[in-house]
Each structure stands twice: as C-alpha cells, then as structure tokens.
Scaffold this motif. Structure first.
Motif, PDB file in Angstrom:
ATOM      1  N   ALA A 248      -8.937 -12.923   3.818  1.00  0.00           N
ATOM      2  CA  ALA A 248      -9.584 -14.248   3.831  1.00  0.00           C
ATOM      3  C   ALA A 248      -8.987 -15.168   2.767  1.00  0.00           C
ATOM      4  CB  ALA A 248     -11.092 -14.105   3.620  1.00  0.00           C
ATOM      5  N   LEU A 251      -6.091 -16.823   4.223  1.00  0.00           N
ATOM      6  CA  LEU A 251      -6.418 -17.879   5.200  1.00  0.00           C
ATOM      7  C   LEU A 251      -6.807 -19.154   4.462  1.00  0.00           C
ATOM      8  CD1 LEU A 251      -8.470 -16.082   8.016  1.00  0.00           C
ATOM      9  CD2 LEU A 251      -6.034 -16.083   7.595  1.00  0.00           C
ATOM     10  N   VAL A 257      -8.802 -22.717   5.383  1.00  0.00           N
ATOM     11  CA  VAL A 257     -10.041 -22.301   6.049  1.00  0.00           C
ATOM     12  C   VAL A 257     -11.084 -22.089   4.945  1.00  0.00           C
ATOM     13  CG1 VAL A 257     -11.125 -20.604   7.572  1.00  0.00           C
ATOM     14  CG2 VAL A 257      -8.663 -21.061   7.762  1.00  0.00           C
ATOM     15  N   ALA A 262     -13.544 -18.027   6.706  1.00  0.00           N
ATOM     16  CA  ALA A 262     -12.404 -17.095   6.799  1.00  0.00           C
ATOM     17  C   ALA A 262     -12.920 -15.655   6.810  1.00  0.00           C
ATOM     18  CB  ALA A 262     -11.454 -17.315   5.618  1.00  0.00           C
TER      19      ALA A 262
END
Ligand SMILES: NC(=O)c1ccc[n+]([C@@H]2O[C@H](COP(=O)([O-])OP(=O)(O)OC[C@H]3O[C@@H](n4cnc5c(N)ncnc54)[C@H](O)[C@@H]3O)[C@@H](O)[C@H]2O)c1
Ligand SMILES: [Fe+2]
Length: 373
Positions: A248, A251, A257, A262
């Motif tokens: 994450a 991302l 994001v 994410a």
C-alpha cells in the motif's frame, strides 16, 4: 520475552479537549491540518488554550507529508524553542508534527516537555504509535520512521472532530483501521494482549463503519470507531503490520492512492494469501470473523475466512470505494510496468518483516497485479 508498550495517556469523549486547559505558560508549536484554519473547530480548540501560553500555528500540512513540508516546519520550530507540540488533524497532520519534532529536537539538542495528538480522522492510530510516515515525492518513496520517543504523551479523542470529514475520508481511514486490525492480528510479534485489541477492531469496524459513512452525525458510532482506531494503533504499534501496508505504501508513493484505500484494495488478497500459506493466520482470521458475528460458531476456518473477505468487499461496495487502480484512475499499463520496482520497494518497507508468511517476489507481484484492473 514479549514486550507491550503503552506510553500514551488517552482521553476520550466530547469533553476531552478540556485537557488543554492544563497547559500554562508554555511555548506551543501547534501543527494543524490544512482544512482547519478559519473553521469553528479550530476556534473551539484554541479557546481551550490559556492566554498565558505562546502559540505558533503551522498549517502547511499535505497528505502523505513530503519532506519539504517537514523542513519548512523545522525552520519555524528551531528558533521558537517550543516546550509543547500539539498535532491536530488526520494522520498526515499528526505525522507532520512528529516529523518536525523528530528533526527539530535533533537540531535544537533539547527535548520538548509534551506532545499532544488530537486526531480528526478515525484511521491511522498515529496518536498512539511510534511511527511517522514521510514521503519523498521525487523518488516515489514513503519512509516510515519508528522511534519509541515519537509516541505522543497524550491523545485526545473527541468524536465530534471527525464528523466534518468528507465521506471518502471516513471510508478510507476506517478501512485503514480494519487493515491495522487484521494485519496486527497475525503479525509476527502479536500476543494475547494485541490480539484482543485486533479482534475487537474487526468487530467494531465491520459493524459501525458503514453507519459512520452513511450517517456521519451518529456520535455514538463515531465514538466507537474513534476509540477502536486508537486501539488498533496500539495493537499494530506493538505487534507489527505486514505486506498489505508494504505494498500500500508503494501505491501511495507511485499513484497517490489515499493510504486507507490502498490498503483496502489489497486487503482481501493479502488475507486470502496469508490464510492459504499459514494455518495459524487462517485460524486467527476465522476466530475474529466468528467473534464479530460474520461466521457461525461451528463454521470451518476456511469458510469463515471467506466470509471475512466477502465482508471487506461488501463494505467497500457500500461505501463507494474503487476496488482497483484502474477504477481509481491509474493507467493499467503504467501500473503493470511498475511491478518490479513496487515489489522491490515493498520488500524494503519497514512493515514487511511483520508478515506471518515470507512471500516470494512472484507472490508479491501477483497480489499487486490483482488490484491493477
Ligand atoms: N503514524 C502512523 O502510525 C501511521 C499509520 C498509518 C498511516 N499513516 C499515514 O497517515 C496518512 C493518512 O492519514 P489519514 O488517513 O488520517 O488521512 P489524511 O491525514 O491524509 O487526511 C485526508 C484528507 O482529509 C482531510 N481531513 C482530515 N480530517 C478531516 C476532518 N475532520 N474534516 C475535514 N477534512 C478532514 C485532510 O485535510 C486531508 O485532505 C498517510 O500519510 C499514512 O501513510 C501513519
Ligand atoms: Fe495504515
């Protein structure tokens, strides 16, 4: 030997800001979220601070705090020589305050007396963690700093502060809490104390988050989610996280994001992967699902985990969350082309060693590619 640290005094309730009355004659560096200046909320907070204090406000807070904003804050922190730092806002604002404190105290060679965190999102748990996540936008990297002294001395949890959050912020930050709960539940340093907090996190979020999204003014639901966000922060700051956060963070760094979204995109695949490769993780997820009433007591572990995964997907649907990078607006070809660098950086992420299963590069690439389109 297992260690459990809890350094923060937590005050919860719509009168918790009254703790600020106790500050007298201090020099206060107040880092506040960019949405706060000129709002009744900030006026209400400032009204609690006695005139005998000197207060400087730093409000240049950006989501996923970039290093440049930390440096700008440090330039104001050092000459002011504050005795108290207050961070008010979402995780980005509290982490900005932590980052300024981290570098500011080093340069000044003098410690502050007190750090107070006042969250306005129910999400990161930064008000109780030793983590501070900064970003380097030019190099598409996010850097978690982890130092015990960064745990705030006090966390003030006023549920009314989160009620102004846009719906998407309520959804994403709440799904971050669910991710903290599920990752800490199975993380390598989890123990009975953290597991209790993690299981309760699954229970509260799966029951109350959609209510907060649909009926943001429901103060009782907001209070439960705000407190459990803090509890999940205590759980993961002791137990660790895992590959959902490791990927994450990439991302966030590469495609902007939002952090919680994410995590939410990746979470069903990470839970399925860990459950498939680790029996203990599978049993823990299943037990959390049963305790939250998502699965019947006699149901087998695999079916119970399946119910948990479906519940995550269902919640995302109910809260209008994009479930892929493409749905979020990222070009699928660009995302695919970045697979190798995302896998390499995820392995370097500070949360990576917490995962109960050590994935191969191929496993990580497969999980990442599931969320592309
Ligand atoms: N330190 C930690 O332990 C830890 C843990 C997880 C994540 N993080 C980091 O925290 C950041 C994410 O924090 P977040 O999810 O709280 O989001 P955020 O702080 O980035 O806030 C998202 C947006 O919502 C706005 N906002 C926040 N509260 C509001 C309110 N009450 N009313 C109106 N607008 C509001 C903010 O101004 C911002 O524009 C990421 O950088 C992530 O990496 C830190
Ligand atoms: Fe998180």
């Amino acid at each position: 030997m297992e260690k459990f640290s809890l350094a923060t005094d937590i005050y919860s309730g719509n009168d918790s800001l009254e703790r600020l009355h106790l500050l007298k004659g201090e020099t206060i560096f107040l880092v506040c979220d960019a949405f706060l200046p000129d709002t009744p909320t900030l006026k209400r907070i400032l009204a609690q601070i006695d005139d005998s204090n000197e207060v400087k406000i730093y409000a240049d807070v950006k989501p996923d705090p970039p290093l440049a904003n930390i440096i700008a804050g440090v330039k104001q922190f050092v000459p002011m020589k504050p005795t108290v730092v207050i961070g008010i806002g979402g995780g980005s604002a509290i982490d900005t305050a932590k980052g300024i404190r981290f570098f500011g105290e080093k340069l000044r060679r003098q410690d502050i007396k007190k750090f107070i965190a006042i969250p306005t999102t129910s999400g990161t748990g930064s008000e109780v963690t030793q983590h501070c996540v900064l970003s380097d936008p030019e190099n598409h990297k996010k850097y978690p700093i982890m130092e015990d002294f960064l745990r705030p001395d006090e966390a003030l949890l006023d549920p009314r502060l989160v009620m102004t959050a846009p719906k998407s912020v309520t959804a994403y930050s709440g799904l971050d809490v669910l991710t903290h709960s599920l990752e800490s539940l199975v993380a390598v340093d989890s123990n009975m104390i953290t597991e209790g907090l993690s299981e309760k996190g699954v229970d509260v979020i799966t029951h109350d988050l959609v209510t907060c999204y649909k009926h943001g003014e429901d103060e009782a639901a907001r209070k439960r989610v705000h407190e459990i966000s803090c509890a999940a922060g205590i759980a993961f700051s002791n137990a660790g996280l895992g590959i959902c956060h490791s990927i994450a963070h990439q991302l966030g760094a590469n495609f902007h994001v939002p952090h919680g979204l994410a995590n939410a995109m990746l979470l069903p695949y990470v839970v399925a992967y860990n459950a498939e490769h680790d029996k203990t993780a599978c049993a823990k997820y299943a037990q959390a699902a049963r305790k939250a009433g998502l699965a019947a007591s006699g149901m087998g572990d695999r079916v119970a985990v399946h119910r948990l995964i479906n519940c995550i997907k269902q919640m995302m649907l109910q809260m209008d969350c994009p479930r892929t990078l493409q749905a979020f607006g990222v070009d699928a070809k660009d995302a695919l082309a970045k697979t190798d660098v995302i896998v390499a950086n995820a392995k370097q992420d500070a949360t990576f060693p917490g995962n109960p299963v050590v994935p191969t590069d191929e496993d990580l690439a497969q999980i990442y590619q599931r969320v592309i389109k």
